[in-house]
Design an enzyme around this catalytic site. Structure first.
Site, mmCIF file in Angstrom:
data_model
loop_
_atom_site.group_PDB
_atom_site.id
_atom_site.type_symbol
_atom_site.label_atom_id
_atom_site.label_comp_id
_atom_site.label_asym_id
_atom_site.label_seq_id
_atom_site.Cartn_x
_atom_site.Cartn_y
_atom_site.Cartn_z
ATOM 1 N N LYS A 1 0.827 -1.209 0.000
ATOM 2 C CA LYS A 1 0.000 0.000 0.000
ATOM 3 C C LYS A 1 0.856 1.251 0.000
ATOM 4 O O LYS A 1 1.869 1.323 0.689
ATOM 5 C CB LYS A 1 -0.903 0.014 1.239
ATOM 6 C CG LYS A 1 -1.768 1.265 1.339
ATOM 7 C CD LYS A 1 -2.677 1.226 2.550
ATOM 8 C CE LYS A 1 -1.916 1.485 3.835
ATOM 9 N NZ LYS A 1 -2.830 1.652 4.990
ATOM 10 N N GLN B 1 -11.713 10.592 8.901
ATOM 11 C CA GLN B 1 -11.539 9.553 9.909
ATOM 12 C C GLN B 1 -12.416 9.789 11.128
ATOM 13 O O GLN B 1 -12.966 8.844 11.712
ATOM 14 C CB GLN B 1 -10.076 9.457 10.326
ATOM 15 C CG GLN B 1 -9.755 8.259 11.212
ATOM 16 C CD GLN B 1 -10.146 6.932 10.572
ATOM 17 O OE1 GLN B 1 -10.666 6.045 11.246
ATOM 18 N NE2 GLN B 1 -9.924 6.785 9.281
ATOM 19 N N GLY C 1 -4.292 9.374 15.326
ATOM 20 C CA GLY C 1 -3.557 10.267 14.434
ATOM 21 C C GLY C 1 -2.051 10.123 14.426
ATOM 22 O O GLY C 1 -1.419 10.338 13.392
#
Length: 235
Positions: A70, A142, A221
């Site tokens: 990814k 998010q 985060g």
């Protein structure tokens, strides 16, 4: 080789119950805990002008027919230009031959959804059984997904949110939840016993003295060196 665009991926995900995605995260974490996964260290690059970061990650569960590589990026000035802050794609390869089979050009949606499913799983396992209110620190994609998937592991439908942009905090909404905007993170902490932080902060936002006893914190985060959302004293 197949190439799937974001709209195809989101359409496919819409047909999968969210609880199934949460169960998939449980399966992945359990496999990793047993030593049945191969997850090399994350490669990352940082940018300062404009500010951003890029991660390259890959993983494999032993015995699965495929592995995945990814690329995920976050460039935080993008919204000023009408672009999403995050982007990326995944390459699915045969674990037998190494040949690429599918490119998932998800524009980071799978990453966002996976992270939210992991957050829901963590809350299901570790958060208090009686959640009075859910605190959300941040107002981005998010933040919305975390709250949305929490509906599948808790009956609580009351949330409080804080964001750097007070206008976005006041406009923050997720179907089925009653949401109040707070003027600071301490105000969120005083009202909630489940808190999710979802920012790219580099200095602590949530302070130990503000957290109620018994509160569960899911910190999303701080995913690379230089980022920090929590006061170390919380630990």
């Amino acid at each position: 080789m197949n190439v799937l665009a974001k709209d195809q991926i989101t359409a496919a995900l819409a047909r999968i119950p969210a609880k199934q995605a949460i169960e998939a995260m449980a399966h992945a974490f359990a496999a990793h805990s047993r030593g049945d996964s191969r997850v090399p260290p994350v490669a990352h690059m940082s940018f300062s002008a404009p500010p951003g970061d890029v991660h390259v990650k890959c993983g494999y569960i032993c015995g699965d027919p495929v592995f995945v590589v990814k690329i995920a990026s976050g460039f935080y000035d993008n919204p000023k230009h009408g672009l999403k802050a995050s982007s990326g794609m995944m390459v699915v390869c045969s674990a037998t031959t190494g040949v690429p089979q599918t490119i998932l050009y998800d524009e980071a949606y799978l990453t966002d959804y996976r992270t939210a499913a992991a957050g829901a799983l963590v809350a299901q396992l570790l958060a208090p059984s009686n959640i009075s209110a859910i605190g959300i620190v941040g107002t981005g994609v998010q933040a919305h997904l975390q709250l949305d998937l929490l509906r599948h592991v808790t009956d609580c439908r009351r949330a409080y949110v804080w964001g750097r942009d007070a206008k976005k905090a006041r406009a923050f909404s997720v179907d089925g939840f009653e949401i109040g905007a707070c003027v600071n993170v301490a105000d969120v902490a005083s009202r909630c016993n489940l808190i999710v932080t979802t920012t790219a902060a580099t200095k602590p936002l949530l302070c130990a003295n503000d957290v109620r006893p018994g509160t569960h914190v899911t910190a999303i985060g701080a995913d690379m060196p230089g980022k920090q959302e929590l006061d170390p004293a919380i630990f």
